[in-house]
Write an enzyme that holds these catalytic residues in place. Structure first.
Site, PDB file in Angstrom:
ATOM      1  N   GLY A   1      -1.031  11.842  -3.182  1.00 21.59           N
ATOM      2  CA  GLY A   1      -2.632  12.173  -3.353  1.00 21.59           C
ATOM      3  C   GLY A   1      -3.181  12.145  -1.957  1.00 21.59           C
ATOM      4  N   CYS A   2      -4.352  12.973  -1.965  1.00 23.13           N
ATOM      5  CA  CYS A   2      -5.161  13.005  -0.773  1.00 23.13           C
ATOM      6  C   CYS A   2      -5.653  11.659  -0.366  1.00 23.13           C
ATOM      7  CB  CYS A   2      -6.117  14.101  -0.780  1.00 23.13           C
ATOM      8  SG  CYS A   2      -7.356  14.057  -2.266  1.00 23.13           S
TER       9      CYS A   2
END
Lengths: 342, 342, 342, 342
Positions: free
Chosen positions: A148-149
């Site tokens: 995930g970013c």
């Protein structure tokens, strides 16, 4: 000969960013693009900024002939991803941008995503797709689950520190500021320009953001014991960018040296000189991460700040980096684009 | 072997954009960067987004050894440019981003820029640097004067129409909306975020903007008689982009066909399907121009809308396109980067 | 004693703006707020910026007891408005923000809004709600139809000029730049921050925007013959503001004098000194209109630029001004708030 | 009869905001406005958004006749303020927006502001101008030193908690996000739209921001022993707003109850229901503070988030609140304006 790439879920921002990156990659070619609700349309209709490219029409996933595909990039929502990937040929290389294969533990998945995982057999095959730390496994992997970013931003700042034991594992706070494209192209009131522009706020406050599942898994794995960080993301009126301000207990110079040494040979991870710290505008549109370390006036307290572009290094750039590794390409190919500033 | 490039005035936005473009060009290498007031600093200090590149230190112009340079990109203010270029070796290829060599007529230069031209001998050598229209001369030129960003936008929309005689030459209005990076990195009150964000306004109203000198020169040349357009630029709270909404008298379908035919083989000039029109967000960070044509409800009235990125196609991308032509490279090399959206 | 106000459709931006304005009005009190889909919620839930106010809960329209209401502000979508207003007590004063009662001609309504009008009997009672021009009728009116925000901006600039015969009626172009709140709080892809921020574009190009119905009606009425302007609106990355750049044939000084004289006693209409022109940032959050006039280099060509805040003077401020007139209050009461800058 | 107000330093943002607020105050009148470098100009030239007001011309401070002035608002830079205020008549009431009289200790002033204080005699007369906590002293004060905008935000969240002893005094982190107008109208590169828009970053990292002097002074005073918080401000691409995310050790419900009780009767301080948290867009242009409390997943850890408008409640609104107290007006007069959203 060019590797043949299919992008599933090409009508979202990460899909478009993937097309942007593939379009200048010397050894990749897009052979299929899917978007269930926009099937039949051209990419130029959905994303006019890509109209100069000669791309296949958007189709439904069922219409793709996977026999000629070397690698699938899956940019679908979580839950959808697991069922779609389950239905792909069992030898197809897959880079998944969803959350579906990031958590190794079925209970953790259910806790953070609110439903049981339906493809735990595939989960066993999946490698956590943070290339700087799982490079060797990614090269051999069939399924790579991109980080995930937000989770990536925090990990770039913290993994070497946890690994080296230079910070207090029970006193880590990640205050993160995320630009709006990370929320995707979905129609939600709080994503409207009139709502967000000139306004900013926290969200997922109190330890409920799903990326905590990744922090918990990875940091505990590195530390060999449970690590539970505090994490508060904020939505900022900008399009691209994540800035994580991280408060730790540890000696600032040691923290800096540990990061500088860990990333000395990493092409994308730039540790700034001691005392400097980054801005999101200096990584926009690129695969670079800028990391700064500053000592606080309170002895033994240190601030680590990391910045990256959520759509590039935080999503599709990371996917490309993983695809390069899986396809035997140089890891940096197509990714050395300079940031776009201003 | 890579062409050796020197960039004079590298501490402004067009200088930085030039470095960004050169950095992924396969056959160009930066050998000198100048910035008088920031001499001695590294590019990473002035533009941290370029810190991943291995670049020469910023020096003063007098410190550059031009003997090893193949081409100079001059990104200096007007007036300064003419004196600097006059002092360069007389066989040095030069791409100039200033206004100094755009106007062939000394009186016109003095009228629009408020001072006499001091290097009219060099002016005689200079080619007007709009590559789609001066391609052959640019290939042979020593000095190429890149078009102003607003002037380029209007010309892409209007040159073929004036040339083909399909619009009324005495009834042309260009209402242009420009993002703020076109004003450069100068410290002016109206460029502050607190002033500009959430505010927009016209400037240079009434026919006083300097780019009118270029419109007058070029359109009159094409038409073979004086053409005097109306032109009102506006400053918009965005970083990159120019959108020109152009009101003409002429048949809309004919206008569209004329543009579509004129640009059928142009890699960067994209004429949209009849009735569609562009947005700046779809060209950002790229060398593409999107042009749309719509017929008005009033018969015989037509609206042409053109969009480009002022720093890329409007400045440094155009400079790169010219440099490619002058150095015998493929015109598009290093310039096929997809726009960055969102 | 305070006038009792009901606001129908209070969950949109114009509804919220109406509440903001009423909240400091010394002689008005909100007694009912409706929002069909959010009935049962408090205004603080829907608009947390109003949480300091003591307001009635949102209810469905059917739940309102209109017997204690002095004036209804109707902030509903067109078509809905006519049926809702038809169902109100026949002596209830109504200020309508929708388009339903702006056009006197049933055919014109059907042409621009795509469906027949179902309450033409009420239309006969309605007064066009541009207070500076219909003040006397508004004082006596039962139903006042507030002008569209774009239509108002253009009319403030042009009505006196058309009336005085100082411009060519067949050569009027309105190039308008509108901020995003004018599009309301609706969930559309092009209103997302990631789409709009850093991007701008025209819409309704070619004479298809509905506010042309108002321009046609009003300008033709003033001129005593058909007047058909060109009108191109653009969407700008800002929250509040409309800037109309208007190109006319006529003597600039005469144009300026005509406007200055016409508005000499108007508290909200500010004609700038000749040659100056406005910015949206200087009217934000206020009921003021700034109008500038500049002569073009082409003799006989003049540019008129008008700026206002679409939510205040363009909608809810205008509604308040009308309500003041209808209720016998001083027209400016509650509306002399200074703009909010920066 | 109206109180006569002079504003010194009226050409900055806080000066303009002060004029905005005074303009709707029923019992105040501006009799003098100064701006040394813009003396001779009208306020409309410097701030066109105020052109509807009938204001005195800008003059130099030396030209003001203070005999007819009831209260001076001083919006000058620190250091300048102390010399200017020293030269005022000794019985003149003064509300100072600078930092010059906030710190009671001369050594602290010198430490944080880099130069000795030259008017410590006046300092003895000054009251710290946080009205919710120094109300009684402010009523009697001659000089009131308004709190810094960041310092105010943190104090609204923390003072009652420190006073009640419900949090660990040695474990307080304030991660603050400030909009750009807080930096004033000064011409600095990092305040340009092209730099800031689409970019955000920390500043004053590591405990070097001057507002720490205020935190240290006030928190230590309340606690009766030294309190030293961590404080990291960030610059956000928005015009108005401060959001402080504060990490403390303490029971969340107790923290919430303590704040809710402390502010139960405060008109401007709004404690949100437990678990909710604020956004800057909901306080913009107003004197309100929204405060939220959320418990973290880690037991005993609590997040307090406070939002206000830096120019209103953080500066000129606070100044008005203080002026009201000093002049015997109702504290809230002229300040109950609803926030402007969107």
């Amino acid at each position: 000969m060019a590797h043949k790439i299919a992008i599933l879920g090409a009508s979202g921002y990460t899909g478009a960013e993937m097309v942007r990156l593939v379009s200048t990659h010397p050894n990749m070619e897009i052979v299929a693009l899917t978007a269930d609700r926009k099937a039949g349309q051209s990419m130029a209709q959905v994303f006019p900024h890509l109209r100069h490219l000669d791309l296949p029409l958007l189709v439904k996933i069922g219409e793709v002939d996977f026999s000629g595909v070397d690698l699938v990039v899956c940019a679908l929502p979580h839950a959808t991803s697991q069922s779609v990937i389950s239905a792909l040929p069992r030898d197809m290389k897959v880079v998944d941008l969803s959350a579906d294969f990031r958590l190794r533990d079925a209970a953790a998945y259910e806790k953070w995503y609110g439903q049981p995982h339906s493809a735990m057999d595939l989960q066993a095959e999946a490698v956590y797709g943070l290339p700087e730390f799982y490079r060797d496994q990614i090269r051999e992997a069939r399924i790579v689950a991109c980080t995930g970013c937000n989770a990536a931003t925090g990990q770039f700042a913290l993994r070497p520190l946890i690994g080296a034991g230079v910070i207090d594992l029970d006193d880590i706070i990640i205050d993160l500021k995320a630009a709006v494209s990370g929320a995707g192209r979905s129609l939600k009131e709080n994503l409207l320009h009139a709502e967000l522009s000139e306004g900013y706020h926290a969200y997922g406050v109190g330890g409920v953001h799903r990326h905590l599942g990744e922090f918990d898994q990875e940091f505990s794995l590195i530390a060999g014991r449970p690590v539970s960080v505090q994490f508060t993301p904020h939505l900022i009126p900008a399009n691209r960018g994540i800035l994580a301000t991280i408060y730790v207990s540890g000696d600032a110079q040691t923290v800096h040296d540990t990061l500088a040494q860990a990333y000395a040979d990493e092409p994308f991870l730039q540790v700034l000189p001691f005392g400097e710290h980054p801005s999101t505008r200096h990584v926009r549109g690129s695969n670079f991460v800028h990391i700064g370390v500053v000592g606080d006036r309170r002895p033994g307290r240190t601030i680590v700040i990391a910045a990256l572009d959520n759509l590039t290094k935080g999503s599709s750039g990371m996917a490309m980096q993983n695809a390069n590794l899986m396809l035997g390409e140089e890891e940096t190919t197509g990714l050395m684009l300079a940031p776009v500033f201003p």
